[in-house]
Design a protein around this motif. Structure first.
Motif, PDB file in Angstrom:
ATOM      1  N   LEU A 176     -11.986 -40.648  35.773  1.00  0.00           N
ATOM      2  CA  LEU A 176     -13.027 -41.808  36.318  1.00  0.00           C
ATOM      3  C   LEU A 176     -12.815 -41.911  37.713  1.00  0.00           C
ATOM      4  N   GLN A 177     -11.772 -41.835  38.160  1.00  0.00           N
ATOM      5  CA  GLN A 177     -11.518 -42.156  39.831  1.00  0.00           C
ATOM      6  C   GLN A 177      -9.867 -41.850  40.111  1.00  0.00           C
ATOM      7  N   GLY A 178      -9.721 -41.357  41.274  1.00  0.00           N
ATOM      8  CA  GLY A 178      -8.504 -41.068  41.839  1.00  0.00           C
ATOM      9  C   GLY A 178      -8.185 -42.433  42.472  1.00  0.00           C
ATOM     10  N   ASP A 179      -6.854 -42.732  42.871  1.00  0.00           N
ATOM     11  CA  ASP A 179      -6.342 -43.688  43.474  1.00  0.00           C
ATOM     12  C   ASP A 179      -6.906 -43.612  44.942  1.00  0.00           C
ATOM     13  N   LEU A 200     -23.453 -49.005  37.842  1.00  0.00           N
ATOM     14  CA  LEU A 200     -22.384 -48.268  38.675  1.00  0.00           C
ATOM     15  C   LEU A 200     -21.291 -47.883  37.833  1.00  0.00           C
ATOM     16  N   LEU A 201     -20.836 -46.772  38.007  1.00  0.00           N
ATOM     17  CA  LEU A 201     -19.447 -46.443  37.521  1.00  0.00           C
ATOM     18  C   LEU A 201     -18.181 -47.041  37.934  1.00  0.00           C
ATOM     19  N   GLU A 202     -18.345 -47.531  39.090  1.00  0.00           N
ATOM     20  CA  GLU A 202     -17.335 -48.511  39.627  1.00  0.00           C
ATOM     21  C   GLU A 202     -17.103 -49.955  38.758  1.00  0.00           C
ATOM     22  N   ASP A 203     -18.524 -50.225  38.549  1.00  0.00           N
ATOM     23  CA  ASP A 203     -18.299 -51.697  37.818  1.00  0.00           C
ATOM     24  C   ASP A 203     -18.009 -51.380  36.196  1.00  0.00           C
ATOM     25  N   LEU A 210     -14.635 -53.197  34.753  1.00  0.00           N
ATOM     26  CA  LEU A 210     -14.656 -54.004  33.479  1.00  0.00           C
ATOM     27  C   LEU A 210     -13.599 -53.362  32.579  1.00  0.00           C
ATOM     28  N   LEU A 211     -13.538 -52.222  32.333  1.00  0.00           N
ATOM     29  CA  LEU A 211     -12.710 -51.697  31.303  1.00  0.00           C
ATOM     30  C   LEU A 211     -11.203 -51.634  31.938  1.00  0.00           C
ATOM     31  N   CYS A 224     -17.209 -61.707  37.016  1.00  0.00           N
ATOM     32  CA  CYS A 224     -16.511 -60.333  36.842  1.00  0.00           C
ATOM     33  C   CYS A 224     -16.463 -59.632  37.977  1.00  0.00           C
ATOM     34  N   GLU A 225     -17.254 -59.962  39.164  1.00  0.00           N
ATOM     35  CA  GLU A 225     -17.341 -59.292  40.553  1.00  0.00           C
ATOM     36  C   GLU A 225     -17.835 -58.134  40.328  1.00  0.00           C
ATOM     37  N   LEU A 226     -19.076 -58.054  39.581  1.00  0.00           N
ATOM     38  CA  LEU A 226     -19.613 -56.438  39.652  1.00  0.00           C
ATOM     39  C   LEU A 226     -20.635 -56.306  40.686  1.00  0.00           C
ATOM     40  N   LYS A 227     -20.669 -55.117  41.240  1.00  0.00           N
ATOM     41  CA  LYS A 227     -21.212 -54.773  42.770  1.00  0.00           C
ATOM     42  C   LYS A 227     -22.805 -54.327  42.508  1.00  0.00           C
TER      43      LYS A 227
END
Length: 177
Positions: free
Chosen positions: A127-130, A55-58, A62-63, A33-36
């Motif tokens: 969650l995050q901006g592009d 990590l929030l990024e992971d 995942l979602l 799943c390429e989790l950091k």
């Protein structure tokens, strides 16, 4: 309690057609799943695993995908991911999803993270901006990834106010797509 138990970025992996042994999944999910960051994986029920990302990024990664394919010994096991909830019931489908929303024609002075997240909070949890929004390289449109409840009704536009040099407040409606 959620933060204390490392459940802040918890995701459920659901396998519908078989799955590898849990000790194998602990190695395979993180890599495939390429989790950091680090993650803790445990069996939740006969078809569900609990993935505790650090990590929030992971968590967002995942979602954000409809499914991951966990491969072992030339077999591929589809795994859908769902947001973990304290009231999780394996018999019910979740109504939470991750989606991109856009603010076309948003004035560039609202592209800062606090401002654009404040606007996105009207729709769901930002969650995050592009990348283009973060770098302000596409001033015609801001985009934010949000966690949304699909059963909620979403606004089509929101009103923003801007204070002018004359202390006059100008209001503008901004579309949400």
């Amino acid at each position: 309690m959620i933060v204390n138990e490392n459940l802040e970025y918890a995701v459920i992996g659901k396998f519908s057609y078989g799955w590898p042994e849990i000790q194998d999944l602990r190695k395979l999910i993180s890599k495939q799943c390429e989790l950091k960051g680090d993650c803790n994986i445990g069996l939740l029920s006969n078809r569900h695993v609990l993935i505790r990302a650090t990590l929030l990024e992971d968590y967002v990664h995942l979602l954000s995908k409809p499914a991951f394919y966990i491969t072992q010994n030339n077999w591929s096991f589809p795994m859908r991911t769902l947001k973990w909830d304290p009231l999780f019931n394996p018999e019910e489908e979740t109504t939470t999803a991750i989606a991109w929303i856009s603010f076309p024609s948003l004035p560039p002075n609202f592209f800062g993270k606090k401002a654009v997240f404040s606007l996105a909070a009207v729709v769901g949890k930002p969650l995050q901006g592009d990348m283009a929004t973060r770098n302000q390289t596409r001033p015609s449109c801001a985009r934010v990834k949000v966690e949304v409840d699909l059963l909620r009704e979403f606004p089509k536009r929101i009103k923003i106010g801007m204070r002018m040099k004359t202390d006059e407040v100008v209001e503008k409606w901004v579309k949400i797509k």
